[in-house]
Design a protein around this motif. Structure first.
Motif, PDB file in Angstrom:
ATOM      1  N   PHE A 510      36.422  80.880  59.211  1.00 44.18           N
ATOM      2  CA  PHE A 510      36.481  81.104  57.582  1.00 44.18           C
ATOM      3  C   PHE A 510      38.057  80.872  57.434  1.00 44.18           C
ATOM      4  N   ARG A 511      38.742  81.193  58.272  1.00 47.40           N
ATOM      5  CA  ARG A 511      40.301  81.051  57.697  1.00 47.40           C
ATOM      6  C   ARG A 511      40.724  79.612  57.426  1.00 47.40           C
ATOM      7  N   LYS A 512      40.159  78.812  58.432  1.00 49.43           N
ATOM      8  CA  LYS A 512      40.347  77.237  58.117  1.00 49.43           C
ATOM      9  C   LYS A 512      39.754  76.758  56.964  1.00 49.43           C
ATOM     10  N   SER A 513      38.280  77.400  56.939  1.00 49.09           N
ATOM     11  CA  SER A 513      37.490  76.819  55.777  1.00 49.09           C
ATOM     12  C   SER A 513      37.880  77.204  54.281  1.00 49.09           C
ATOM     13  N   PHE A 514      38.558  78.438  54.247  1.00 50.07           N
ATOM     14  CA  PHE A 514      38.752  79.142  53.051  1.00 50.07           C
ATOM     15  C   PHE A 514      40.150  78.799  52.376  1.00 50.07           C
ATOM     16  N   TRP A 515      41.168  78.693  53.507  1.00 53.01           N
ATOM     17  CA  TRP A 515      42.595  78.705  53.241  1.00 53.01           C
ATOM     18  C   TRP A 515      43.147  77.831  53.770  1.00 53.01           C
ATOM     19  N   GLY A 516      42.698  76.985  54.887  1.00 59.64           N
ATOM     20  CA  GLY A 516      43.588  75.950  55.387  1.00 59.64           C
ATOM     21  C   GLY A 516      44.700  76.348  56.178  1.00 59.64           C
ATOM     22  N   THR A 517      45.949  75.535  55.923  1.00 51.25           N
ATOM     23  CA  THR A 517      47.140  75.974  56.391  1.00 51.25           C
ATOM     24  C   THR A 517      47.760  76.805  55.747  1.00 51.25           C
ATOM     25  N   HIS A 518      47.295  77.409  54.746  1.00 51.08           N
ATOM     26  CA  HIS A 518      47.829  78.626  53.943  1.00 51.08           C
ATOM     27  C   HIS A 518      47.584  80.016  54.530  1.00 51.08           C
ATOM     28  N   TYR A 519      46.908  80.117  55.442  1.00 58.91           N
ATOM     29  CA  TYR A 519      46.205  81.327  56.062  1.00 58.91           C
ATOM     30  C   TYR A 519      47.436  82.129  56.615  1.00 58.91           C
ATOM     31  N   ASP A 520      48.198  81.524  57.365  1.00 59.31           N
ATOM     32  CA  ASP A 520      49.411  82.517  58.074  1.00 59.31           C
ATOM     33  C   ASP A 520      49.957  83.159  57.075  1.00 59.31           C
ATOM     34  N   ARG A 521      50.697  82.259  56.172  1.00 57.75           N
ATOM     35  CA  ARG A 521      51.427  82.754  54.923  1.00 57.75           C
ATOM     36  C   ARG A 521      50.571  83.865  54.186  1.00 57.75           C
ATOM     37  N   LEU A 522      49.377  83.592  53.809  1.00 55.73           N
ATOM     38  CA  LEU A 522      48.722  84.738  53.084  1.00 55.73           C
ATOM     39  C   LEU A 522      48.466  86.013  53.922  1.00 55.73           C
ATOM     40  N   LYS A 523      48.523  85.906  55.305  1.00 57.21           N
ATOM     41  CA  LYS A 523      48.166  86.933  55.948  1.00 57.21           C
ATOM     42  C   LYS A 523      49.597  87.671  56.055  1.00 57.21           C
ATOM     43  N   GLN A 524      50.635  87.219  56.136  1.00 55.73           N
ATOM     44  CA  GLN A 524      51.966  87.750  56.200  1.00 55.73           C
ATOM     45  C   GLN A 524      52.156  88.644  54.816  1.00 55.73           C
ATOM     46  N   ILE A 525      52.011  87.961  53.661  1.00 60.17           N
ATOM     47  CA  ILE A 525      52.027  88.654  52.372  1.00 60.17           C
ATOM     48  C   ILE A 525      51.222  89.696  52.245  1.00 60.17           C
ATOM     49  N   LYS A 526      49.973  89.715  52.964  1.00 61.58           N
ATOM     50  CA  LYS A 526      48.896  90.739  52.821  1.00 61.58           C
ATOM     51  C   LYS A 526      49.582  92.038  53.486  1.00 61.58           C
ATOM     52  N   TYR A 527      49.994  91.745  54.655  1.00 58.39           N
ATOM     53  CA  TYR A 527      50.568  93.148  55.512  1.00 58.39           C
ATOM     54  C   TYR A 527      51.859  93.534  54.770  1.00 58.39           C
ATOM     55  N   GLU A 528      52.588  92.694  53.807  1.00 61.52           N
ATOM     56  CA  GLU A 528      53.690  93.110  53.295  1.00 61.52           C
ATOM     57  C   GLU A 528      53.370  94.117  52.099  1.00 61.52           C
TER      58      GLU A 528
END
Length: 554
Positions: A510-528
């Protein structure tokens, strides 16, 4: 003595909430503007009083999106009101009482807050965090991933936050005034039918979604997941029109997020998904001058599979031209039929006829005597929108699961025959022509949205459904069939990109399908912004760090 842990969880959540919220005797009393909600299954009246007026109301309105949106315990997709235990037993409350199955709570939260203001949400968030409750956020209950409900959870219901405010020269908080927009600010509970009416009364247009009754929320999960629209080709997606958010964060603070005050959070909110970074209390959107609209309708039954292949090939290929002309709309097809209703903005009837004419000629060649092709002007969006869907159209009040993929412009134009053959191998395919045009001209890195959208002309989805009362084994078989058919869709994509608001819980990645290359940055902001994981939803950012029910970390 046997202890039912599920029942115990339900009682614990209720006990904690009832003890401290609105209880002046509690030293931890948190005051709210409204009494606590105790949501129950919508079909419950048909078990307590089968011949009563409430049961009749349920039976008459089960497929009405507006009716369901107004009930705290109701979801638009009934499957997510049910709960399947690991041993394959099901807790649910079916409308069909003759099944002989008792009415149970299922996945519907046992208690919640009827939020009417940011202060209500702040109080509820702080309370949930202090008592380590599983928190869910619900507005209208339009969702294909079950993110606005959860068994034994604590719900914040934003549906009645209905403020609408216009600004002729809106400047985002922190801006220097050099960038101004005519804009509208919508409260978290405003639905598209309400937004369209308010904006239309000012002779303006807002980019929004289409659904039965216009009952989808306009300032929540729709825009947080991207926000597709038949007007995206001309004005961009919902995320491209959002100027500012207000939201309550996991620490209970009520903040403004825009390009000036918090650019990272603003980036994440535009496509990172609902129920993940905070609870949105309002969204400010650009609004646009009205444009002339021409509607294009076709309905055809094919005389043979070969004729279906010919027609669908040209239909798919045409989307490159339609995208360049900023058209948008909705369709479905299989080997037997094709239906579509599209809008052509800023285009006269003769111009639209010239664009669609070659396809119409082919449809007349391969279709039967029941063929309908029509091009006509529309004076307003309300007039054209009435053609998309209506109460009881089958989109709500049943138990579907869907899966989707984004169709790139390159594939549509250069691989139309192969794409048509692949799609016609499936029983049913729906095409939401809700991208292309202006969507392709936006910098893929400007928002948290999956960058694949910036090469997309249409969103394709398939589905499976089951009857109420179906066994867990039957449901699992349907889900497996959906997974297998999604693999077929993948043969016409390069990156398995999907629209996360209309997608499957059973994505391989789902990480690849929903967000592609943006996933890692989104997760970083999520935990911030939410380091303890107060806001976690199924298949949301960081959900892989939690169990299947997003209750316990793994």
């Amino acid at each position: 003595m046997t202890i039912n842990l599920e029942e115990l969880g339900d009682r614990i959540v209720k006990t904690i909430a009832l003890k401290h919220l609105h209880n002046p005797r509690s030293p931890q009393c948190i005051k709210l503007s409204q009494p606590l909600l105790q949501p129950s299954p919508p079909a419950l009246p048909c078990y307590t009083d089968p011949s009563g007026a409430e049961c009749a109301d349920v039976q008459a309105n089960t497929a009405n999106g507006t009716w369901r949106a107004n009930i705290p315990g109701a979801l638009q997709n009934l499957f997510f009101e049910d709960y399947i235990f690991p041993n394959n037993t099901i807790s649910a409350c079916y409308l069909n009482t003759t099944l002989g199955i008792p009415c149970e709570q299922g996945s519907i939260p046992p208690i919640g807050v009827d939020a009417r203001s940011p202060e209500d949400i702040q109080a509820a968030v702080r309370f949930a965090k202090e008592h380590n409750l599983k928190l869910v956020v619900k507005n209208t209950g339009h969702d294909y991933l079950g993110r606005s409900t959860g068994r034994n959870s604590f719900m914040i219901w934003t549906h009645l936050m209905k403020d609408i405010e216009f600004n002729d020269a809106f400047v985002a908080e922190g801006g220097d005034g050099s960038e101004q927009h005519e804009a509208v600010t919508l409260g978290a509970g405003v639905q598209w039918i309400e937004a369209y009416a308010a904006v239309g009364a000012r002779d303006r247009l807002i980019v929004g979604g289409i659904s039965p009754d216009g009952s989808v929320g306009a300032a929540g999960g729709w825009v947080l997941g991207g926000g597709h629209s038949p007007f995206a080709g001309q004005f961009g997606l919902g995320v491209d029109n959002a100027l500012q958010f207000t939201l309550v964060k996991a620490d209970g603070s009520h903040v403004i997020a825009n390009a000036h005050t918090d650019p990272s959070l603003f980036w994440a909110l535009r496509g990172g998904g609902g129920g993940t970074f905070g609870i949105v209390t309002s969204v400010t959107y650009k609004i646009h001058p009205l444009v002339p609209l021409t509607g294009v309708l076709a309905s055809v039954n094919f005389t043979s599979p070969d004729n279906a292949q010919r027609a669908i090939t040209e239909y798919i290929r045409l989307h490159g031209t339609l995208s360049d002309n900023q058209w948008g709309g909705y369709s479905f097809f299989n080997n037997f039929t094709l239906f579509f209703f599209y809008l052509a903005p800023d285009m006269s009837v003769p111009e639209a006829n010239a664009t669609i004419g070659p396809l119409f000629n082919l449809l007349h060649e391969v279709g039967d005597t029941g063929l309908i092709t029509e091009v006509a002007p529309f004076e307003s969006f309300e007039a054209s929108g009435a053609g998309f869907s209506s109460p009881g159209s089958g989109q709500v009040g049943n138990r579907p699961e869907i899966s989707s993929r984004l169709l790139s412009r390159d594939t549509a134009v250069n691989k139309a025959e192969e794409t048509a053959r692949t799609l016609l191998s499936l029983d049913f395919v729906a095409v939401n022509f809700v991208a292309g045009g202006a969507v392709l001209r936006v910098d893929p890195e400007s928002t948290g949205l999956n960058p694949a959208w910036r090469n997309t002309v249409a969103h394709i989805y398939i589905g499976e459904d089951h009857e109420e009362g179906a066994s867990a084994e039957t449901i699992r078989a349907k889900q497996q069939r959906l997974v297998e058919n999604t693999a077929i869709l993948d043969t016409i994509t390069t990156d398995s990109a999907s629209y996360l608001n209309e997608a499957s819980l059973h994505e391989v990645d789902f990480r690849k399908s929903f967000w592609g290359t943006h996933y890692d940055r989104l997760k970083q902001i999520k935990y911030e912004v939410d380091p303890t994981g107060l806001f976690v939803v199924p298949r949301g950012v960081s959900s892989e760090d939690w169990d299947e029910n997003v209750v316990c970390r793994v």
